[in-house]
Scaffold this motif. Structure first.
Motif, mmCIF file in Angstrom:
data_model
loop_
_atom_site.group_PDB
_atom_site.id
_atom_site.type_symbol
_atom_site.label_atom_id
_atom_site.label_comp_id
_atom_site.label_asym_id
_atom_site.label_seq_id
_atom_site.Cartn_x
_atom_site.Cartn_y
_atom_site.Cartn_z
ATOM 1 N N PHE A 34 0.635 -1.445 -0.070
ATOM 2 C CA PHE A 34 -0.521 0.088 -0.067
ATOM 3 C C PHE A 34 1.028 1.305 -0.181
ATOM 4 C CE2 PHE A 34 -2.857 -2.513 1.795
ATOM 5 C CZ PHE A 34 -3.692 -3.259 1.195
ATOM 6 N N SER A 35 1.802 1.183 0.303
ATOM 7 C CA SER A 35 2.978 1.892 -0.099
ATOM 8 C C SER A 35 2.841 3.104 -1.619
ATOM 9 C CB SER A 35 4.228 2.388 0.155
ATOM 10 O OG SER A 35 4.959 1.686 -0.235
ATOM 11 N N LYS A 36 2.832 4.064 -1.549
ATOM 12 C CA LYS A 36 3.254 4.937 -2.631
ATOM 13 C C LYS A 36 4.742 4.055 -3.812
ATOM 14 C CE LYS A 36 4.158 9.060 -5.422
ATOM 15 N NZ LYS A 36 4.387 11.152 -5.283
ATOM 16 N N GLU A 37 5.641 3.601 -3.704
ATOM 17 C CA GLU A 37 6.749 2.554 -4.390
ATOM 18 C C GLU A 37 6.205 1.333 -5.242
ATOM 19 O OE1 GLU A 37 7.708 4.069 -1.334
ATOM 20 O OE2 GLU A 37 8.579 5.471 -1.680
ATOM 21 N N HIS A 38 5.099 0.928 -4.007
ATOM 22 C CA HIS A 38 4.233 -0.212 -4.430
ATOM 23 C C HIS A 38 3.114 -0.302 -4.708
ATOM 24 C CE1 HIS A 38 1.575 -3.161 -3.579
ATOM 25 N NE2 HIS A 38 3.139 -4.600 -2.868
ATOM 26 N N GLN A 39 2.926 0.673 -4.765
ATOM 27 C CA GLN A 39 1.444 0.817 -6.278
ATOM 28 C C GLN A 39 2.002 1.417 -7.837
ATOM 29 O OE1 GLN A 39 -1.662 -0.214 -5.522
ATOM 30 N NE2 GLN A 39 -0.324 0.131 -3.195
ATOM 31 N N LEU A 40 3.396 2.069 -7.470
ATOM 32 C CA LEU A 40 4.034 2.473 -9.154
ATOM 33 C C LEU A 40 4.444 1.529 -9.570
ATOM 34 C CD1 LEU A 40 5.847 6.023 -7.970
ATOM 35 C CD2 LEU A 40 3.641 5.413 -9.455
ATOM 36 N N GLY A 41 4.673 0.282 -8.487
ATOM 37 C CA GLY A 41 5.438 -0.142 -9.187
ATOM 38 C C GLY A 41 4.350 -1.528 -9.776
ATOM 39 N N ARG A 42 3.514 -2.747 -8.664
ATOM 40 C CA ARG A 42 2.571 -2.579 -9.378
ATOM 41 C C ARG A 42 2.111 -2.243 -10.514
ATOM 42 N NH1 ARG A 42 0.620 -7.497 -8.414
ATOM 43 N NH2 ARG A 42 -1.050 -7.631 -8.927
ATOM 44 N N LYS A 43 1.406 -1.143 -11.188
ATOM 45 C CA LYS A 43 1.059 -0.429 -11.830
ATOM 46 C C LYS A 43 1.828 -1.040 -13.768
ATOM 47 C CE LYS A 43 -0.440 3.695 -14.018
ATOM 48 N NZ LYS A 43 -0.870 5.274 -14.215
ATOM 49 N N GLU A 44 3.299 -0.954 -13.027
ATOM 50 C CA GLU A 44 4.402 -1.585 -14.105
ATOM 51 C C GLU A 44 4.179 -2.844 -14.467
ATOM 52 O OE1 GLU A 44 7.003 0.361 -17.170
ATOM 53 O OE2 GLU A 44 5.682 1.093 -15.965
#
Length: 151
Positions: A34-44
């Motif tokens: 749920f961190s911002k970095e986690h969400q960006l990586g998940r989107k990628e």
């Protein structure tokens, strides 16, 4: 001819060769959920599902299942958003209803249930959730643990 009325597919490595996604998976695994970095990586990670290959022969399988009114389910230790992206990208909305997808998080958002070592929890959950008789189902997976998890 005895035809099963329900078919259950494992996802990763069964319906889709998702090995390529492992590279993108590492982009977000190191960050807290749920961190911002986690969400960006998940989107990628999800943006690259189109690079994966569907295994040969599934178009014919899907036609057969549709023509014979066989109910279709996906059971995965992965995430539902990955499966929904697959359904959308490969134009399989007629074949798979996103409501017929059971994931490792179906039982609890906070506790992931796996099929590791033949754990039948997800299979049993799917059967109970949809009110299916085991004798009316056939399941397909790509690992030995799938064999034991649906017994």
């Amino acid at each position: 001819m005895n035809l099963y009325s329900n078919i259950i597919f494992d996802f990763d490595g069964t319906l889709l060769d998702t090995k390529l996604l492992d590279n993108y998976l590492n982009l977000f695994k190191q960050y807290p959920r749920f961190s911002k970095e986690h969400q960006l990586g998940r989107k990628e990670f999800l943006n690259h599902i189109g690079e994966c290959k569907q295994y040969d022969g599934f178009d014919e399988v899907f036609d057969f299942l549709l023509n014979n009114n066989v109910n279709r389910y996906i059971l995965t230790a992965g995430s539902k958003d990955k499966v929904v992206k697959y359904i959308s990208h490969f134009n399989l909305k007629e074949v798979f209803n996103p409501n017929n997808v059971i994931t490792s998080y179906s039982l609890s958002v906070f506790k992931r249930i796996t099929k590791k070592d033949g754990n039948p929890t997800l299979f049993n959950y799917l059967l109970d959730f949809y009110g299916l008789e085991p004798s009316s189902c056939i399941a397909f997976g790509n690992e030995l643990t799938d064999q034991y998890a649906d017994s």
